[in-house]
Motif scaffolding. Structure first.
Motif, mmCIF file in Angstrom:
data_model
loop_
_atom_site.group_PDB
_atom_site.id
_atom_site.type_symbol
_atom_site.label_atom_id
_atom_site.label_comp_id
_atom_site.label_asym_id
_atom_site.label_seq_id
_atom_site.Cartn_x
_atom_site.Cartn_y
_atom_site.Cartn_z
ATOM 1 N N CYS A 1 36.942 34.182 45.250
ATOM 2 C CA CYS A 1 37.828 35.237 44.751
ATOM 3 C C CYS A 1 37.494 36.584 45.377
ATOM 4 O O CYS A 1 38.366 37.268 45.919
ATOM 5 C CB CYS A 1 37.731 35.309 43.227
ATOM 6 N N ASN B 1 42.426 35.498 38.215
ATOM 7 C CA ASN B 1 42.319 34.364 39.134
ATOM 8 C C ASN B 1 42.507 33.028 38.419
ATOM 9 O O ASN B 1 42.802 32.020 39.060
ATOM 10 C CB ASN B 1 40.966 34.395 39.839
ATOM 11 N N MET C 1 45.312 33.512 43.048
ATOM 12 C CA MET C 1 45.030 34.650 43.902
ATOM 13 C C MET C 1 46.265 35.488 44.193
ATOM 14 O O MET C 1 46.151 36.641 44.599
ATOM 15 C CB MET C 1 44.404 34.179 45.206
#
Length: 789
Positions: free
Chosen positions: A471, A305, A311
């Motif tokens: 995340c 990430n 992402m």
């Protein structure tokens, strides 16, 4: 573990390499890449890949010996006379011993004779097989100071197994001593590479062959914490081939986690850690036995990430774990990913949870509510904005004008969150009904949040925790996008495995709303039924995202869609409507007033099934329906149906009726609308083309006692409807119908059944036993050609 000679633990080494940062796909499937051409010096992890290619061993495979029976002979002699002594048979005396190969020496179970003292691996100068003429058969020669030890096995395979096992034990003992006392790190790195190479080319096929070097290196790293970043990367690259078929030990996981945190953009994370994490997710069976594997997976995903693509890289990784087909071939990937997500999300709120050790837990709050003798309302747990660090007195947030508060009670402080336990009998008694006698625990909504205004309050997470939450919440959203994963994901999330602090956090519930929407949109009952609670008295996602719930922020749009899909499949429609009437009648009426068609249908069904007993409430529902065009139209249709039903149910008409073969649902509906069938007791639809849709007509027959559905397309949905309305049914023939356990189980509520034919259906033995236990009047049963037969 596979001990076949053609297998081996190094097969994957032949296909793996680590290309350069410029040419390598960010998260491509490493196992499908082709080796780089000779002379290509662009790839950074070249030494690792070269060792994987060069040391692919083949041939016989042996299990590492830990102990065994063998003949021992020890000869003391000068080296120059060795050949003469070997040929002198009268000088040889063999002793049988049961030897154990410990980590440091060769020990006999009967320490007498030649093996009176353990033989340390450090004293063995040379180790070889005897192969010259006139040498003893099947012998391994161990050269020690001042003599020779001969070990004679029963056959050549056992001899070779002893030879390779002793060779491995001796070398691993040497490496353990060398690496426990490092002096120069350039030398240490060479020794680590040599140790890895030794494990790769060893003909021994045993879990410990790869685990022992990893543990040695893990101990080395734990005792030398001041290594440079480059040393870290060199060691990781050196041990990478061993990780392709083995989970890293706990201490090594700590080392990997540290590297992910400190150097998330390092190409080693992508090139070396990716196959390791993929293997963990595919093959790990229980993170509880090794939680550091879960932590390492979590840190790896967070490192992904941190890359420039953010992402998108994580999304690509999740897709690589699922695979390109519609069905993921690895059943452990989803539960392992969910376990990592749940642990990561919990860690975001761990500070709040730990800082509230002295505050009442949700269970304590519920127990306190249960013990109130006069049915006092529950104590809502309300989340308020944190106090400023200055000394002025605490101020509480005022609720909506309709709920005036009494003077604020005591407040429990924490670093980021204030928890107020408030009981206002004068106001809440007018809003909350006293729980019925025998009710279990109060709902999570009542214990956590009650005022819609409080939904705007948010927990302020630290920046790092906020990134972690974003995340892993997004990963849950990605998981819900895969059709084959959605049923298992819904089942794993049905018990609501998140802390109550997360459910009170507006950002988290907003992110998770996408997942709940995916569940609600899925047509499969095994998915959308998981929106309901796992047991009565405990809230589910349906309650949390309904109006007045903790997570509702859309005026009930998601609630309406959940109700729509649940009403289409819920096998206890009447019970579900009753629960809506008891707990969500207000939101249903409000949404119906705004023209929501699903809620209009719900209110009409409540009237049709006589769910609402209070006359004033019935009149209010009718007024609500008449206030919109769609509601007025449906209410008029309801009135027409009621008139037709009363006409149909008038006493009169035949007692027995048989429809011609090939008749359809429409034919049955036309027939029943043509006259009065209030006396009809026996109806045969055998060998017709009716389906579950005809149940809407069958439930209008009040006197029906015998129903024959032999060889029709009548299924589970129709059985569920019959079980709710035809309480007097005594004989039911379902022979050669497509019914399954899901529908047959609903028959357990038809206590009048005395004859049931389930011949040639998908009935299972467990369902049959359950039906027999719940239907006391059942005397005649036909279960031929079923699993229960």
């Amino acid at each position: 573990m596979d001990f076949n000679g053609s297998g081996g633990g190094n097969e994957l080494h032949n296909n793996q390499f680590y290309p350069s940062e410029e040419s390598k796909p960010l998260l491509g499937d490493i196992s499908t890449q082709q080796p780089p051409p000779e002379g290509n010096n662009n790839h950074k992890a070249g030494p690792c890949s070269k060792r994987s290619l060069l040391h692919s061993s083949s041939g016989m495979r042996y299990k590492l010996l830990q102990e065994g029976d063998i003949q021992v002979c020890v000869v003391k002699h000068p080296r120059t006379f060795l050949s003469k002594i070997f040929t002198s048979k009268y000088l040889r005396r063999w002793e049988p011993h049961h030897l154990t190969l410990t980590d440091s020496s060769l020990v006999s179970a009967t320490p007498t004779g030649y093996m009176e003292a353990p033989l340390s691996y450090s004293t063995i100068e040379d180790l070889q097989l005897l192969s010259w003429d006139n040498a003893p058969k099947y012998c391994v020669q161990l050269s020690i100071p001042g003599g020779t030890v001969l070990l004679q096995a029963a056959n050549s395979y056992l001899r070779d197994q002893w030879f390779h096992s002793l060779q491995w034990k001796k070398k691993i003992y040497k490496y353990r001593k060398v690496l426990n006392n490092p002096s120069r790190w350039d030398v240490v790195l060479k020794e680590i590479r040599a140790l890895v190479d030794m494990a790769l080319i060893s003909p021994l096929q045993d879990e410990s062959i790869h685990q022992a070097p990893l543990h040695i290196i893990s101990t080395l790293l734990a005792e030398n914490t001041n290594l440079s970043a480059q040393d870290h990367e060199n060691i990781i690259v050196a041990i990478a081939p061993l990780l392709e078929n083995n989970h890293p030990p706990p201490d090594l996981c700590e080392f990997f986690c540290k590297h992910c945190r400190e150097r998330p953009r390092s190409m080693v994370v992508i090139e070396v850690f990716t196959p390791v994490v993929q293997r963990i997710l595919k093959h790990n069976m229980d993170f509880g036995k090794c939680p550091r594997l879960r932590l390492f997976t979590q840190e790896y995903i967070l490192a992904l990430n941190e890359l420039n693509a953010g992402m998108e890289v994580v999304k690509k990784f999740i897709h690589s774990m699922h695979g390109p087909t519609g069905q993921c071939p690895h059943p452990r990937v989803l539960p392992n990913l969910v376990a990592v997500c749940l642990a990561a999300i919990y860690s975001c709120y761990e500070e709040f949870i730990n800082s509230r050790d002295n505050s009442p837990s949700l269970k304590e709050i519920r127990n306190g509510c249960q013990q109130q003798s006069e049915r006092k309302p529950p104590m809502p747990l309300r989340l308020l904005r944190p106090e400023p660090p200055t000394p002025p007195p605490t101020t509480t947030l005022s609720p909506p004008p309709a709920l005036p508060l009494s003077p604020p009670p005591s407040i429990i402080n924490s670093s980021e969150i204030l928890v107020e336990l408030e009981r206002n009998n004068n106001t809440t008694n007018t809003l909350h009904k006293a729980p019925p006698e025998g009710d279990s625990e109060p709902n999570l909504i009542d214990c956590l949040l009650v005022s819609p205004a409080l939904n705007a309050l948010s927990i302020q997470l630290p920046a790092h925790a906020d990134r972690v939450l974003g995340c892993f919440a997004l990963i849950l959203k990605m998981l819900s996008d895969y059709d084959d994963w959605r049923p298992a994901l819904a089942s794993l999330l049905q018990p609501i495995p998140f802390p109550k602090e997360a459910l009170a956090h507006a950002k988290f519930t907003k992110e998770l709303k996408y997942v709940i929407q995916r569940f609600a949109e899925d047509p499969r009952q095994e998915v959308h039924s998981c929106l309901l609670s796992v047991r009565s008295g405990k809230d589910g996602w349906f309650q949390l995202y309904s109006p007045g719930g903790v997570a509702c922020d859309d005026d009930g749009e998601l609630f309406a869609s959940m109700v729509h899909i649940l009403m289409g499949s819920c096998y206890k429609t009447k019970k579900f409507l009753l629960s809506l009437a008891e707990n969500k009648l207000g939101p249903c009426m409000l949404l119906a007033l705004r023209g929501n068609q699903t809620m209009v249908e719900i209110l009409c069904l409540m009237l049709e099934y006589n769910i609402i007993e209070n006359k004033d409430t019935q009149l209010q529902i009718i007024s609500t329906l008449e206030s919109t065009q769609v509601g007025l139209r449906m209410y008029e249709q309801l009135c027409d149906r009621q008139r037709e039903l009363k006409e149909l149910q008038r006493k009169g008409g035949p007692t027995r009726l048989t429809l011609p073969s090939k008749s359809t649902d429409a034919d049955l509906a036309r027939l029943l609308s043509s006259g009065s069938f209030g006396n009809l007791e026996n109806l045969s639809l055998a060998f017709t083309n009716v389906t579950s849709a005809c149940a809407e007509q069958l439930i209008k027959l009040p006197s029906l006692k015998q129903l024959n559905l032999w060889s029709t397309q009548f299924g589970d949905a129709g059985l569920r409807l019959l079980s709710e309305h035809l309480a007097c049914l005594q004989v039911l023939n379902l022979c050669e119908t497509p019914v399954t356990d899901a529908g047959l189980l609903s028959l357990s509520s038809m206590k009048s059944l005395c004859s049931l034919n389930m011949n040639s259906t998908k009935l299972t033995a467990d369902t049959y036993e359950d039906l027999k236990a719940k239907l006391p009047n059942l005397k005649e049963v036909d279960v031929r050609y079923t699993e229960a037969w």
